[in-house]
Design an enzyme around this catalytic site. Structure first.
Site, short mmCIF file in Angstrom:
data_model
loop_
_atom_site.label_atom_id
_atom_site.label_comp_id
_atom_site.label_asym_id
_atom_site.label_seq_id
_atom_site.Cartn_x
_atom_site.Cartn_y
_atom_site.Cartn_z
N GLU A 20 18.95 -20.03 30.04
CA GLU A 20 19.13 -21.29 29.29
C GLU A 20 19.50 -22.31 29.63
OE1 GLU A 20 17.34 -20.84 25.22
OE2 GLU A 20 16.95 -22.47 25.56
N CYS A 69 14.20 -21.97 24.49
CA CYS A 69 12.95 -23.54 23.54
C CYS A 69 13.26 -24.36 24.01
CB CYS A 69 14.30 -23.09 22.02
SG CYS A 69 14.16 -21.83 20.79
N ASN A 126 7.02 -19.90 25.42
CA ASN A 126 8.13 -18.90 24.94
C ASN A 126 8.09 -18.38 23.71
OD1 ASN A 126 10.74 -18.51 24.80
ND2 ASN A 126 11.30 -19.48 23.78
N GLU A 127 8.93 -18.68 23.24
CA GLU A 127 9.07 -18.37 21.20
C GLU A 127 7.42 -19.36 20.13
OE1 GLU A 127 12.04 -18.40 18.84
OE2 GLU A 127 12.54 -16.51 19.33
#
Ligand code: AHR
Length: 662
Positions: free
Chosen positions: A52, A248, A379-380
């Site tokens: 990331e 994120c 993603n989350e």
């Protein structure tokens, strides 16, 4: 006198007791390995990398560009730049904005110089300085044009922190049309905090844009390349997959600021530009100069995965912005462009050169497909809003590309309401792979080595997509990459390996952190402008990956799986390619254990094997720039007698045993 003698005797006795204690006072443990009872194949993807752009992971990190804000597109156009000798008698500088006319690269600077002697110009500070190495070649490039009647040259100067020149060259822009000028030069000194000056020579007016400086020595010497030392650390792990670009960062703070892969491919100067969502995320670690230039884009990520032999795993936005931030969602009736992005990405990666997106890949230099097999949607993300969107994505992707495996989010935590809801819904949907994240205390990792022992063997597979033991608390700035955390991860990972039937992929997160530009800690690899090192956590990940094997077999202690009895954890795999049995045993206790490993179910075990020990007596031990290998593995050869290995499992140790079998 007598008192003195007695005290000496007492001290000696204590010393002897201590020595005996550490070498001999061990409990005896007999482990049995059932080498002929294969339980499940280990997927080639098993141990991988999570990438990331956080902590200056891309710009300022693995992406080797040394100039920050090279095209003046930061919200503050001159951030990272300063004007040298501005004043009426010297010259002036104006930022021009062409707006929509020039898409992503709308700004350039106009430099007017009045001084014939040549000392007016601009200077770039790099990413916390520029790391320059003596004798290395540096490739400078710039887009420039002269205005009518102007005939200026540009002196290009690398200067050290004291302002002394450590490398110079000259560029002479010609004519009124924009052109790219490239010139290379060598540095005369090593400097971690260099800056780059562009100084006008003569009077006149020039327009400048896309001012760039790369070391020639990038990974595979590619132009627009990556830092060779950092890619090497990744390649050394022989990772099964590379997940990108987050995290994120995929979601963005708002939908407008989400990661859009199409803006990250093509000519560098035409690529998009975006604020990095970690820019202001943590008030205690504000990083206001954190932007994404997308010089490292999806093409480069695919290429990196290919270079290091990892399966590419892109994660795409599912129509939802980060739920910790705005939690914006795109209405279901407007989701089409998002879904189309996913379909087009598969074509970009795998399509023939005749297809729209396959052609773009070929034009960038890779006519052969990248052979994408899996992709993440979201993603989350969590809640019914995620499931609704995911269903639409899944239907469209599976209809066109039934063989692409989809990775789905189970939210932010490995338990609790959010997790239970998503886990239930995803399993009802027959999800391919569920992405679980755990940022927890080391104790949690020790306690959860059994987590997957009772998971459904038939249903969705699990991707342990982001995990790291947190020595203080989730993302606390005081977290340390210490041996305590790494050891607890090593213990937990025996449970991932033992359950390879369920867990098919795993990756530590985050990956990189710049010592002066991080937002989140702990991280697997720390870098500064000149150096990099793997943490104890990196060493653990690497040991698992290099000893992945092909099939899980049971290793038992008193007829039970080894999940924390007396601080011991173990797993075993066969490596059919090497005809070896590989045992991993973690001793998380402060006591040594004498381990007898009895290998059942094979005809022969060769008399010599190898034993790799990763240990430290001090649970707080860390690696550092000064001592990058303080916690690092040591390999020895071992004797095998009557299909039995005998070893001391030292306190706080991870042990890998490899023996040849037939
Ligand atoms: O790894 C850092 C962050 O942790 C990731 O961006 C996110 O997915 C998780 O919350």
């Amino acid at each position: 006198m007598i008192k003195n003698k007695l005290s000496k005797l007492y001290t000696t006795a204590l010393l002897i007791a201590a020595t005996i204690g550490s070498s001999y006072a061990q409990t005896n443990k007999v482990f049995t390995v059932k080498a002929n009872q294969v339980q499940a194949p280990v997927q080639p993807t098993m141990w991988g990398i999570f990438f990331e752009d956080i902590n200056l992971g891309a710009d300022g990190g693995i992406y080797a560009e040394l100039v920050k804000n090279r095209s003046f597109e930061f919200d503050t156009p001159m951030m990272g730049w300063k004007v040298l000798k501005q004043g009426e008698n010297n010259g002036s500088l104006l930022v021009h904005n062409r707006g929509e006319l020039n898409g992503a690269n709308s700004r350039f600077i106009r430099v007017s110089s009045k001084t014939p002697t040549g000392n007016f110009g601009v200077s770039n500070e790099g990413f916390r300085g520029m790391g320059i190495k003596k004798g290395d070649q540096y490739d400078f490039s710039i887009m420039a044009r002269q205005l009518e009647g102007s005939n200026m040259a540009l002196n290009i100067e690398l200067v050290n922190a004291k302002g002394e020149k450590i490398g110079t060259t000259t560029v002479t822009p010609v004519g009124k049309e924009w052109k790219t000028y490239k010139v290379s030069f060598n540095a005369t000194a090593t400097e971690p905090k260099a800056s780059l000056n562009i100084v006008t020579k003569g009077q006149g007016v020039v327009d400048l844009d896309m001012i760039s400086l790369f070391p020639k020595n990038t990974w595979k010497n590619r132009p627009n390349g990556m830092r060779a030392d950092l890619v090497q650390l990744l390649a050394d792990m022989k990772p099964g997959f590379l997940r990108f670009p987050g995290g994120c960062i995929v979601e963005g703070r708002t939908l407008e600021e989400r990661f859009q892969w199409k803006k990250t491919i093509g000519n560098i100067e035409d690529r998009g530009f975006l604020i990095n969502r970690w820019n202001t995320e943590f008030k205690h670690r504000l990083t206001t100069d954190y932007y994404q230039s997308f010089g490292l884009g999806f093409y480069e990520y695919f290429q990196l995965a290919e270079d290091i032999g990892a399966e590419p795993l892109p994660i795409l936005n599912c129509g939802m912005a980060c739920q910790f931030n705005t939690a914006e969602v795109v209405p279901l009736e407007n989701l089409d462009p998002y879904v189309q992005d996913a379909l087009d990405l598969i074509e970009f990666a795998n399509g023939s050169v005749e297809t729209t997106w396959g052609k773009k890949r070929a034009e960038m230099g890779h006519p052969a497909p990248f052979n994408l097999k899996m992709m993440g949607v979201g993603n989350e993300n969590w809640g019914p809003q995620y499931i609704e969107r995911l269903q639409i994505f899944t239907k469209a992707i599976k209809a066109k590309y039934p063989n692409i495996q989809l990775v789905n989010s189970s939210g932010t935590d490995p338990n609790g309401e959010r997790f239970d809801y998503l886990n239930g819904e995803l399993r009802k949907m027959n999800a391919d792979i569920i992405d679980e994240h755990y940022y927890r205390k080391p104790e949690w990792f020790l306690e959860n080595a059994k987590r997957y022992d009772n998971y459904d063997r038939k249903g969705a597979k699990v991707f342990a997509g982001e995990y790291a033991a947190q020595s203080v608390g989730i993302a606390s700035p005081d977290n340390k990459n210490n041996w305590r955390c790494a050891l607890s991860e090593a213990a937990f990972m025996t449970g991932l390996e033992r359950n390879a039937e369920v867990v098919t992929m795993a990756s530590y997160a985050p990956l990189f952190a710049h010592a002066e530009g991080w937002q989140w800690t702990p991280d697997m690899i720390w870098v500064n402008n000149l150096q990099s090192y793997g943490t104890p956590n990196y060493q653990v990940q690497k040991l698992y990956s290099l000893n992945k094997g092909t099939d899980v077999v049971p290793v038992l202690l008193n007829n039970q799986t080894v999940t924390g009895q007396d601080g011991l954890y173990a797993s075993a795999v066969l490596d059919r390619k090497a005809n070896e049995l590989v045992l991993k045993v973690v001793n998380a206790s402060d006591k040594a254990h004498n381990g007898d490993f009895v290998i059942d179910g094979v005809k022969n075990v060769q008399s010599k094997g190898t034993f790799t020990e990763l240990r430290n007596d001090n649970l707080e031990a860390v690696n550092s720039f000064e001592n990058p290998t303080a916690v690092s593995p040591v390999q020895k050869s071992i004797q095998v007698k009557n299909k039995k290995v005998n070893l001391t499992l030292k306190p706080y140790s991870m042990n890998v045993i490899r023996v040849k079998i037939s």
